[in-house]
Design an enzyme around this catalytic site. Structure first.
Site, PDB file in Angstrom:
ATOM      1  N   GLY A  80      32.794  27.506  -3.307  1.00 50.43           N
ATOM      2  CA  GLY A  80      31.526  26.886  -3.660  1.00 50.43           C
ATOM      3  C   GLY A  80      30.539  27.008  -2.521  1.00 50.43           C
ATOM      4  O   GLY A  80      30.936  27.163  -1.360  1.00 50.43           O
ATOM      5  N   HIS A  92      26.245  18.289  -0.918  1.00 49.71           N
ATOM      6  CA  HIS A  92      25.456  19.102   0.031  1.00 49.71           C
ATOM      7  C   HIS A  92      23.959  18.979  -0.269  1.00 49.71           C
ATOM      8  O   HIS A  92      23.140  18.872   0.637  1.00 49.71           O
ATOM      9  CB  HIS A  92      25.847  20.584  -0.067  1.00 49.71           C
ATOM     10  CG  HIS A  92      26.965  20.994   0.846  1.00 49.71           C
ATOM     11  ND1 HIS A  92      26.952  20.749   2.207  1.00 49.71           N
ATOM     12  CD2 HIS A  92      28.129  21.659   0.614  1.00 49.71           C
ATOM     13  CE1 HIS A  92      28.066  21.241   2.758  1.00 49.71           C
ATOM     14  NE2 HIS A  92      28.798  21.787   1.803  1.00 49.71           N
ATOM     15  N   HIS A 124      31.620  18.215  -4.080  1.00 52.84           N
ATOM     16  CA  HIS A 124      31.327  18.640  -2.704  1.00 52.84           C
ATOM     17  C   HIS A 124      29.953  19.339  -2.646  1.00 52.84           C
ATOM     18  O   HIS A 124      29.140  19.052  -1.762  1.00 52.84           O
ATOM     19  CB  HIS A 124      32.457  19.584  -2.265  1.00 52.84           C
ATOM     20  CG  HIS A 124      32.314  20.195  -0.912  1.00 52.84           C
ATOM     21  ND1 HIS A 124      33.241  19.993   0.093  1.00 52.84           N
ATOM     22  CD2 HIS A 124      31.379  21.027  -0.387  1.00 52.84           C
ATOM     23  CE1 HIS A 124      32.870  20.671   1.176  1.00 52.84           C
ATOM     24  NE2 HIS A 124      31.746  21.317   0.912  1.00 52.84           N
ATOM     25  N   GLU A 125      29.697  20.229  -3.596  1.00 52.90           N
ATOM     26  CA  GLU A 125      28.443  20.993  -3.567  1.00 52.90           C
ATOM     27  C   GLU A 125      27.228  20.120  -3.890  1.00 52.90           C
ATOM     28  O   GLU A 125      26.182  20.248  -3.261  1.00 52.90           O
ATOM     29  CB  GLU A 125      28.502  22.190  -4.527  1.00 52.90           C
ATOM     30  CG  GLU A 125      29.621  23.195  -4.268  1.00 52.90           C
ATOM     31  CD  GLU A 125      29.784  23.593  -2.808  1.00 52.90           C
ATOM     32  OE1 GLU A 125      28.785  23.643  -2.075  1.00 52.90           O
ATOM     33  OE2 GLU A 125      30.938  23.841  -2.389  1.00 52.90           O
ATOM     34  N   GLN A 138      23.153  25.617   2.603  1.00 54.43           N
ATOM     35  CA  GLN A 138      24.114  26.270   3.508  1.00 54.43           C
ATOM     36  C   GLN A 138      23.669  27.688   3.881  1.00 54.43           C
ATOM     37  O   GLN A 138      24.225  28.284   4.795  1.00 54.43           O
ATOM     38  CB  GLN A 138      25.506  26.330   2.865  1.00 54.43           C
ATOM     39  CG  GLN A 138      26.200  24.972   2.815  1.00 54.43           C
ATOM     40  CD  GLN A 138      27.574  25.107   2.182  1.00 54.43           C
ATOM     41  OE1 GLN A 138      27.689  25.158   0.971  1.00 54.43           O
ATOM     42  NE2 GLN A 138      28.605  25.192   2.990  1.00 54.43           N
ATOM     43  N   CYS A 189      35.187  23.510   4.084  1.00 51.39           N
ATOM     44  CA  CYS A 189      33.778  23.809   3.834  1.00 51.39           C
ATOM     45  C   CYS A 189      33.415  25.073   4.599  1.00 51.39           C
ATOM     46  O   CYS A 189      33.807  25.224   5.756  1.00 51.39           O
ATOM     47  CB  CYS A 189      32.929  22.634   4.315  1.00 51.39           C
ATOM     48  SG  CYS A 189      31.163  22.867   4.082  1.00 51.39           S
ATOM     49  N   LEU A 190      32.687  25.969   3.970  1.00 46.79           N
ATOM     50  CA  LEU A 190      32.317  27.220   4.644  1.00 46.79           C
ATOM     51  C   LEU A 190      31.449  26.969   5.879  1.00 46.79           C
ATOM     52  O   LEU A 190      31.410  27.785   6.790  1.00 46.79           O
ATOM     53  CB  LEU A 190      31.592  28.155   3.670  1.00 46.79           C
ATOM     54  CG  LEU A 190      32.475  28.793   2.583  1.00 46.79           C
ATOM     55  CD1 LEU A 190      31.613  29.551   1.580  1.00 46.79           C
ATOM     56  CD2 LEU A 190      33.529  29.722   3.174  1.00 46.79           C
TER      57      LEU A 190
HETATM   58 ZN    ZN Z   1      30.627  22.662   1.964  1.00 48.22          ZN
END
Ligand code: ZN
Length: 193
Positions: free
Chosen positions: A40, A133, A129-130, A45, A82-83
């Protein structure tokens, strides 16, 4: 380039038109495919502070101006990454099921971790999670801690499970371990300092 600066990720994203959102969605899916194990990604991000995110667990889904319109009372604990924070793995608490509305989907989308397919749990966690963000919330804000947090009258008060506490209800008083006392708090007992 994926943003790794927590301060930048703590800013809220602003609503976007469906047309612009779709363009951002294409870029996000492209970026997500370049990543290793990413499931995701949210627009902030990659430095775009607009309310668009994508998930790709079972299939790619783009969400423009998404919001959680219903959710379960129950929470479950799940390991998350998380990326933006590739070296961190933490346990978080998330709703067991959520219903999402987004401007580019006519129908509501339902996600639930209550199935035998682990991918359903991944999808359910990922979507939460997204969307977080987009509100400037990172997984660290959802971290599951073993120690229960209890709100005192003035300041948050942290109590260990085995710590002895005193409870009162009317003229009754009891002193016992917090783990035994916790369920009583829902039955009219209050913690005294
Ligand atoms: Zn993340």
């Amino acid at each position: 380039m994926i943003i790794k600066d927590k301060m930048k990720l703590e800013q809220k994203c602003s609503p976007v038109s469906v047309k612009e959102g779709e363009e951002i969605g294409v870029r996000l899916l492209h970026e997500l495919r370049q990543s290793e194990n990413g499931i995701g990604l949210a627009a902030n991000q990659i430095g775009i502070n607009k309310r668009v995110c994508v998930i790709n667990v079972k299939e790619p889904i783009v969400l423009i101006n998404p919001k959680i319109v219903e959710h379960s009372k129950e929470l479950f604990v799940f390991p998350e990454g998380c990326l933006s924070f590739p070296n961190d793995k933490i346990k978080t608490q998330r709703y067991t099921s959520v219903v999402i509305e987004a401007d580019n989907h006519k129908d509501k989308l339902s996600f639930s971790a209550e199935s035998k397919d682990i991918n359903d749990a991944f999808e359910c966690v990922c979507i939460q999670h997204e969307i977080d963000h987009l509100d400037g919330i990172t997984m660290f804000d959802r971290e599951f801690r073993q120690e229960p947090m209890v709100r005192g009258e003035n300041a948050p008060l942290k109590i260990g499970r085995n710590q002895r506490v005193t409870l009162t209800k009317g003229s009754q008083t009891k002193t016992l371990k917090y783990k035994k006392a916790e369920p009583m708090l829902e039955n009219g007992w209050t913690l005294t300092k």
